[in-house]
Scaffold this active site. Structure first.
Site, PDB file in Angstrom:
ATOM      1  N   SER A 139       9.848  67.506 -92.372  1.00  0.00           N
ATOM      2  CA  SER A 139       9.534  68.667 -91.127  1.00  0.00           C
ATOM      3  C   SER A 139       8.310  67.878 -90.353  1.00  0.00           C
ATOM      4  O   SER A 139       7.731  66.822 -91.119  1.00  0.00           O
ATOM      5  CB  SER A 139       8.759  69.807 -91.736  1.00  0.00           C
ATOM      6  OG  SER A 139       7.935  70.598 -90.959  1.00  0.00           O
ATOM      7  N   TYR A 152       3.410  74.743 -97.672  1.00  0.00           N
ATOM      8  CA  TYR A 152       4.383  74.205 -97.503  1.00  0.00           C
ATOM      9  C   TYR A 152       4.311  72.686 -96.992  1.00  0.00           C
ATOM     10  O   TYR A 152       5.356  71.729 -97.132  1.00  0.00           O
ATOM     11  CB  TYR A 152       5.074  75.139 -96.448  1.00  0.00           C
ATOM     12  CG  TYR A 152       6.389  74.601 -95.521  1.00  0.00           C
ATOM     13  CD1 TYR A 152       7.606  74.661 -96.106  1.00  0.00           C
ATOM     14  CD2 TYR A 152       6.268  73.917 -94.379  1.00  0.00           C
ATOM     15  CE1 TYR A 152       8.908  74.213 -95.493  1.00  0.00           C
ATOM     16  CE2 TYR A 152       7.579  73.602 -93.559  1.00  0.00           C
ATOM     17  CZ  TYR A 152       8.648  73.900 -94.057  1.00  0.00           C
ATOM     18  OH  TYR A 152       9.611  73.296 -93.525  1.00  0.00           O
TER      19      TYR A 152
HETATM   20  N1  LIG Z   1      13.422  76.350 -89.301  1.00  0.00           N
HETATM   21  C1  LIG Z   1      12.425  75.266 -88.826  1.00  0.00           C
HETATM   22  O1  LIG Z   1      11.775  75.424 -87.874  1.00  0.00           O
HETATM   23  C2  LIG Z   1      12.272  74.171 -89.573  1.00  0.00           C
HETATM   24  C3  LIG Z   1      11.410  73.136 -89.452  1.00  0.00           C
HETATM   25  C4  LIG Z   1      11.168  72.094 -89.967  1.00  0.00           C
HETATM   26  C5  LIG Z   1      11.799  71.751 -91.054  1.00  0.00           C
HETATM   27  N2  LIG Z   1      12.688  72.807 -91.714  1.00  0.00           N
HETATM   28  C6  LIG Z   1      13.457  72.542 -92.983  1.00  0.00           C
HETATM   29  O2  LIG Z   1      14.996  72.525 -92.395  1.00  0.00           O
HETATM   30  C7  LIG Z   1      15.709  73.024 -93.729  1.00  0.00           C
HETATM   31  C8  LIG Z   1      16.534  74.084 -93.361  1.00  0.00           C
HETATM   32  O3  LIG Z   1      15.918  75.279 -93.137  1.00  0.00           O
HETATM   33  P1  LIG Z   1      16.200  76.517 -92.091  1.00  0.00           P
HETATM   34  O4  LIG Z   1      15.421  76.462 -90.884  1.00  0.00           O
HETATM   35  O5  LIG Z   1      17.670  76.502 -91.938  1.00  0.00           O
HETATM   36  O6  LIG Z   1      15.715  77.670 -92.892  1.00  0.00           O
HETATM   37  P2  LIG Z   1      16.546  78.976 -93.562  1.00  0.00           P
HETATM   38  O7  LIG Z   1      17.533  79.513 -92.459  1.00  0.00           O
HETATM   39  O8  LIG Z   1      15.655  79.816 -94.397  1.00  0.00           O
HETATM   40  O9  LIG Z   1      17.847  78.142 -94.396  1.00  0.00           O
HETATM   41  C9  LIG Z   1      17.070  77.511 -95.829  1.00  0.00           C
HETATM   42  C10 LIG Z   1      18.267  77.445 -96.735  1.00  0.00           C
HETATM   43  O10 LIG Z   1      17.952  76.666 -97.863  1.00  0.00           O
HETATM   44  C11 LIG Z   1      18.414  77.386 -98.903  1.00  0.00           C
HETATM   45  N3  LIG Z   1      17.476  77.367-100.283  1.00  0.00           N
HETATM   46  C12 LIG Z   1      16.507  78.191-100.541  1.00  0.00           C
HETATM   47  N4  LIG Z   1      15.823  77.771-101.574  1.00  0.00           N
HETATM   48  C13 LIG Z   1      16.798  77.123-102.271  1.00  0.00           C
HETATM   49  C14 LIG Z   1      17.031  76.674-103.618  1.00  0.00           C
HETATM   50  N5  LIG Z   1      16.124  76.940-104.449  1.00  0.00           N
HETATM   51  N6  LIG Z   1      18.069  75.896-103.875  1.00  0.00           N
HETATM   52  C15 LIG Z   1      19.258  75.942-102.995  1.00  0.00           C
HETATM   53  N7  LIG Z   1      19.093  76.188-101.601  1.00  0.00           N
HETATM   54  C16 LIG Z   1      17.853  76.887-101.394  1.00  0.00           C
HETATM   55  C17 LIG Z   1      18.470  78.815 -98.372  1.00  0.00           C
HETATM   56  O11 LIG Z   1      19.548  79.514 -99.343  1.00  0.00           O
HETATM   57  P3  LIG Z   1      19.106  81.231 -99.721  1.00  0.00           P
HETATM   58  O12 LIG Z   1      19.783  81.732 -98.171  1.00  0.00           O
HETATM   59  O13 LIG Z   1      19.999  81.465-100.732  1.00  0.00           O
HETATM   60  O14 LIG Z   1      17.821  81.479 -99.719  1.00  0.00           O
HETATM   61  C18 LIG Z   1      19.185  78.475 -97.150  1.00  0.00           C
HETATM   62  O15 LIG Z   1      20.360  78.144 -97.218  1.00  0.00           O
HETATM   63  C19 LIG Z   1      14.532  73.189 -94.808  1.00  0.00           C
HETATM   64  O16 LIG Z   1      14.537  72.175 -95.532  1.00  0.00           O
HETATM   65  C20 LIG Z   1      13.217  73.132 -93.928  1.00  0.00           C
HETATM   66  O17 LIG Z   1      12.225  73.357 -94.581  1.00  0.00           O
HETATM   67  C21 LIG Z   1      13.116  73.951 -90.754  1.00  0.00           C
END
Ligand SMILES: NC(=O)c1ccc[n+]([C@@H]2O[C@H](COP(=O)([O-])OP(=O)(O)OC[C@H]3O[C@@H](n4cnc5c(N)ncnc54)[C@H](OP(=O)(O)O)[C@@H]3O)[C@@H](O)[C@H]2O)c1
Length: 251
Positions: A139, A152
């Site tokens: 991130s 976080y």
């Molecule tokens: N969205 C943003 O603005 C943003 C910005 C910077 C970085 N990121 C990073 O991008 C990545 C994807 O995030 P996203 O935005 O797609 O968020 P999201 O829609 O909340 O998806 C998160 C994913 O991670 C899974 N997850 C959570 N806890 C887990 C665990 N213990 N074991 C395995 N899987 C788990 C969730 O599964 P469940 O459905 O079972 O909860 C879901 O599939 C993350 O690493 C996040 O930190 C996101």
């Protein structure tokens, strides 16, 4: 230079039932990946991807905080050439608003230790299959602490350090280790953030283009590019901007 094209490759994507992880699977299908292991804590949430990808998508139950599930995934997926450590979670907590460090522990367990568990289990597989690539979704908050998501940010900073260390340790086996530093992306995680958000499909395509070019550090959206340029020019000014934002939010 190490470059890894997605076409005809075997990919493993953690957290692929929604958000950026789901986009990694759909875009890898579109770019001609041979096979994609799509994972979810609840496998029933992968049905839409299975319908889309047919035999090319293999569903895997995986919670990255459960070592036995990480080991079972590695035993199943011995042909992986590109590992995408995408799973992540955030509690949206500042450090001192939390009554105790439980939220910080949760974030570290998924965002840092989960990535480390996956790296330990899959590094030998990548080696056997010619080196390949490990892509760690970090991130922009890995590089500067955002007060509305302070613990976080700390967990993502730990994952950034992990990524740098893995790059050194995996150099000898020819693995490209790429860190991705997104700003706000239009997924559930960022639903409440008051910023313009990049599409998760765009992030997935940019990451695949980046590893095809051998890029180690990816800033896939305008917000992330702006902060990373600010950090190069004047890191203290970026830190003070966070203080100004925090003080403004308290009023
Ligand atoms: N969205 C943003 O603005 C943003 C910005 C910077 C970085 N990121 C990073 O991008 C990545 C994807 O995030 P996203 O935005 O797609 O968020 P999201 O829609 O909340 O998806 C998160 C994913 O991670 C899974 N997850 C959570 N806890 C887990 C665990 N213990 N074991 C395995 N899987 C788990 C969730 O599964 P469940 O459905 O079972 O909860 C879901 O599939 C993350 O690493 C996040 O930190 C996101």
């Amino acid at each position: 230079m190490r470059s890894v094209s997605i076409k005809d490759k075997v990919i493993f994507v953690t957290g692929s039932n929604r958000g950026i992880g789901k986009s990694f699977v759909t875009q890898a299908l579109a770019m001609g990946a041979k096979k994609i292991y799509a994972t979810a804590r609840d496998k029933s949430k992968l049905e839409a991807l299975l319908a889309l990808g047919g035999d090319r998508v293999v569903p895997v139950e995986l919670d990255v905080t459960k070592p036995e599930q990480v080991d079972a995934a590695a035993a199943l997926a011995g042909d992986v050439e590109v590992l995408i450590n995408n799973s992540g979670m955030g509690t949206g907590s500042s450090f001192l608003a939390a009554a105790d460090p439980k939220k910080a522990q949760l974030e570290l367990n998924v965002n840092y230790l989960g990535m480390l568990r996956m790296a330990i289990a899959f590094a030998p597989i990548l080696k056997t299959n010619g080196g390949g690539a490990m892509v760690n979704i970090l991130s922009i908050s890995s590089l500067t602490n955002f007060p509305f998501a302070a613990s976080y940010s700390a967990s993502k900073a730990a994952a950034h350090s992990l990524t740098q260390g893995l790059r050194v340790e995996l150099d000898g086996q020819g693995t490209l280790v790429t860190g991705v530093y997104p700003g706000p992306i239009d997924t559930d995680m960022a639903a409440n953030l008051p910023y313009d958000k990049e599409s998760p499909d765009v992030v997935a395509v940019k990451v695949f283009e980046a590893i095809a070019a051998g890029t180690e550090d990816v800033f896939p959206d305008a917000f992330a590019v702006q902060i990373s340029q600010g950090l190069k020019a004047d890191p203290k000014a970026v830190e003070k901007m966070q203080l100004d934002n925090y003080n403004a939010a308290q009023k």
